[in-house]
Write a protein that holds these residues in place. Structure first.
Motif, short mmCIF file in Angstrom:
data_model
loop_
_atom_site.label_atom_id
_atom_site.label_comp_id
_atom_site.label_asym_id
_atom_site.label_seq_id
_atom_site.Cartn_x
_atom_site.Cartn_y
_atom_site.Cartn_z
N TYR A 1 26.06 26.59 24.52
CA TYR A 1 25.67 27.40 25.68
C TYR A 1 25.26 28.80 25.23
N PRO A 2 24.09 29.27 25.67
CA PRO A 2 23.59 30.56 25.16
C PRO A 2 24.38 31.75 25.67
N ARG A 3 24.61 32.70 24.80
CA ARG A 3 25.24 33.96 25.19
C ARG A 3 24.19 34.84 25.87
N ARG A 4 24.58 35.52 26.92
CA ARG A 4 23.64 36.36 27.67
C ARG A 4 23.75 37.81 27.19
N LYS A 5 22.94 38.65 27.80
CA LYS A 5 22.95 40.06 27.42
C LYS A 5 24.29 40.69 27.79
N PRO A 6 24.76 41.65 27.01
CA PRO A 6 26.02 42.33 27.34
C PRO A 6 25.89 43.07 28.67
N VAL A 7 26.98 43.09 29.43
CA VAL A 7 26.98 43.79 30.71
C VAL A 7 27.92 44.99 30.61
N HIS A 8 27.76 45.90 31.56
CA HIS A 8 28.58 47.11 31.57
C HIS A 8 30.06 46.74 31.71
N ALA A 9 30.92 47.56 31.14
CA ALA A 9 32.36 47.30 31.16
C ALA A 9 32.92 47.21 32.57
N ARG A 10 32.27 47.87 33.53
CA ARG A 10 32.77 47.85 34.91
C ARG A 10 32.52 46.52 35.61
N PHE A 11 31.59 45.73 35.09
CA PHE A 11 31.19 44.49 35.75
C PHE A 11 32.36 43.54 35.93
N PHE A 12 33.14 43.33 34.87
CA PHE A 12 34.22 42.35 34.92
C PHE A 12 35.34 42.74 35.89
N PRO A 13 35.89 43.97 35.84
CA PRO A 13 36.95 44.31 36.80
C PRO A 13 36.47 44.28 38.26
N VAL A 14 35.22 44.69 38.49
CA VAL A 14 34.68 44.62 39.85
C VAL A 14 34.61 43.17 40.31
N LEU A 15 34.19 42.29 39.42
CA LEU A 15 34.10 40.88 39.78
C LEU A 15 35.48 40.27 40.01
N LEU A 16 36.47 40.68 39.24
CA LEU A 16 37.85 40.20 39.44
C LEU A 16 38.35 40.58 40.84
N ILE A 17 38.18 41.85 41.20
CA ILE A 17 38.63 42.32 42.52
C ILE A 17 37.86 41.61 43.62
N THR A 18 36.57 41.41 43.41
CA THR A 18 35.73 40.75 44.40
C THR A 18 36.19 39.32 44.65
N CYS A 19 36.44 38.58 43.57
CA CYS A 19 36.87 37.19 43.71
C CYS A 19 38.26 37.09 44.34
N ALA A 20 39.14 38.02 43.99
CA ALA A 20 40.47 38.03 44.61
C ALA A 20 40.35 38.26 46.11
N ALA A 21 39.49 39.21 46.51
CA ALA A 21 39.29 39.49 47.93
C ALA A 21 38.67 38.29 48.64
N LEU A 22 37.69 37.65 47.99
CA LEU A 22 37.07 36.47 48.59
C LEU A 22 38.07 35.34 48.75
N SER A 23 38.93 35.17 47.75
CA SER A 23 39.96 34.13 47.83
C SER A 23 40.90 34.37 49.00
N ILE A 24 41.31 35.62 49.18
CA ILE A 24 42.21 35.96 50.30
C ILE A 24 41.51 35.72 51.63
N SER A 25 40.27 36.16 51.75
CA SER A 25 39.56 36.04 53.03
C SER A 25 39.35 34.58 53.42
N ILE A 26 38.98 33.73 52.45
CA ILE A 26 38.77 32.31 52.75
C ILE A 26 40.08 31.65 53.17
N ASN A 27 41.16 31.96 52.44
CA ASN A 27 42.45 31.37 52.77
C ASN A 27 42.97 31.84 54.13
N ILE A 28 42.77 33.12 54.45
CA ILE A 28 43.17 33.62 55.78
C ILE A 28 42.38 32.90 56.86
N LEU A 29 41.08 32.76 56.64
CA LEU A 29 40.22 32.12 57.63
C LEU A 29 40.68 30.70 57.90
#
Length: 265
Positions: free
Chosen positions: A86-114
């Motif tokens: 599987y090809p490695r992609r271009k490096p992303v900014h260090a902020r990308f991963f923590p923002v995505l973690l928080i985003t997925c956690a929030a999405l998980s909570i919202s779907i489960n609440i719904l």
């Protein structure tokens, strides 16, 4: 009528999933038969109710991990080959991963609440049945749902299935098809829809980074977030329409922010 080459491609793509499923079902049947034998032995011991409950809970955890791990081992050659290719992609900014973690956690909570608001009897994405109380139960559930199962499922559904689908049919079809398979794998309707939606996010995260550690971390974080809310007793407090709206807005803002960070990387 599909051509022979296309049928061969489809078989090649889905054969690891089929093999995994067969091994998983056989392992589950073996664990169930083993528990029947052990139950008879424990009954003869005249164990106390608390000890029987503990043994049952621990066996439930083992029964989930062992068949899945056996299935993963059975398709290890496909996993190794796909992860290496599987090809490695271009490096992303260090902020990308923590923002995505928080985003997925929030999405998980919202779907489960719904789902909890719409179908209260259905429960949420992290099973509670057979769990032990206190810190012991939390550690065991965290090990199973926060590490073992996310690792196995990411290897199978993103590392192998998504990678092969993407190579044959393109990114968006691969994300959709692998997510549908991921949802079907989870069985029940609420868990299936939850897995389908988050599976698409995990697939895209793998695609833009080229590192399976990213969807694995997102997957584990989502499960651990719900587990932690359950274990602390905070779930009943956040399971309201207001909190559903709040975390949904956080998730939407998080996806927008992550996309901007990625675009500017």
């Amino acid at each position: 009528m599909r051509s022979r080459s296309e049928l061969t491609t489809i078989l090649y793509i889905f054969s690891p999933l089929l093999m995994f499923t067969v091994i998983y079902m056989a392992g589950s049947a073996l664990m169930e038969a083993g528990w029947s034998l052990l139950s008879r032995y424990y009954a003869a011991e005249e164990s106390g109710a608390a000890l029987v409950y503990t043994r049952t809970a621990v066996w439930n955890y083992i029964s989930q991990v062992f068949p899945a791990a056996a299935g993963c081992i059975a398709v290890r050659s496909s996993a190794i080959a796909e992860l290496a290719a599987y090809p490695r992609r271009k490096p992303v900014h260090a902020r990308f991963f923590p923002v995505l973690l928080i985003t997925c956690a929030a999405l998980s909570i919202s779907i489960n609440i719904l789902f909890s608001l719409i179908m209260p009897a259905a429960g949420n994405s992290v099973p509670e049945a057979g769990s032990l109380p206190g810190m012991t139960g939390f550690i065991l559930q965290a090990a199973v749902y926060g590490f073992c199962m996310p690792l196995i499922e990411e290897i199978l559904f993103r590392g192998i299935l998504f990678a092969r689908l993407e190579r044959a049919y393109g990114l968006f079809f691969a994300a959709a098809a692998s997510s549908v398979a991921f949802g079907i794998w989870h069985g029940a309707l609420p868990q299936g829809i939850y897995a389908l939606l988050l599976g698409a996010v995990f697939a895209l995260a793998y695609a833009v980074t080229g590192r399976l550690a990213v969807p694995f971390a997102l997957h584990g974080t989502c499960n651990l977030t719900i587990l932690l809310l359950q274990w602390t007793g905070a779930w009943s407090a956040v399971c309201t329409p207001v909190w559903c709206a709040v975390v949904s807005v956080i998730a939407a803002g998080g996806f927008f922010t992550a996309s901007q960070i990625y675009a500017n990387s």
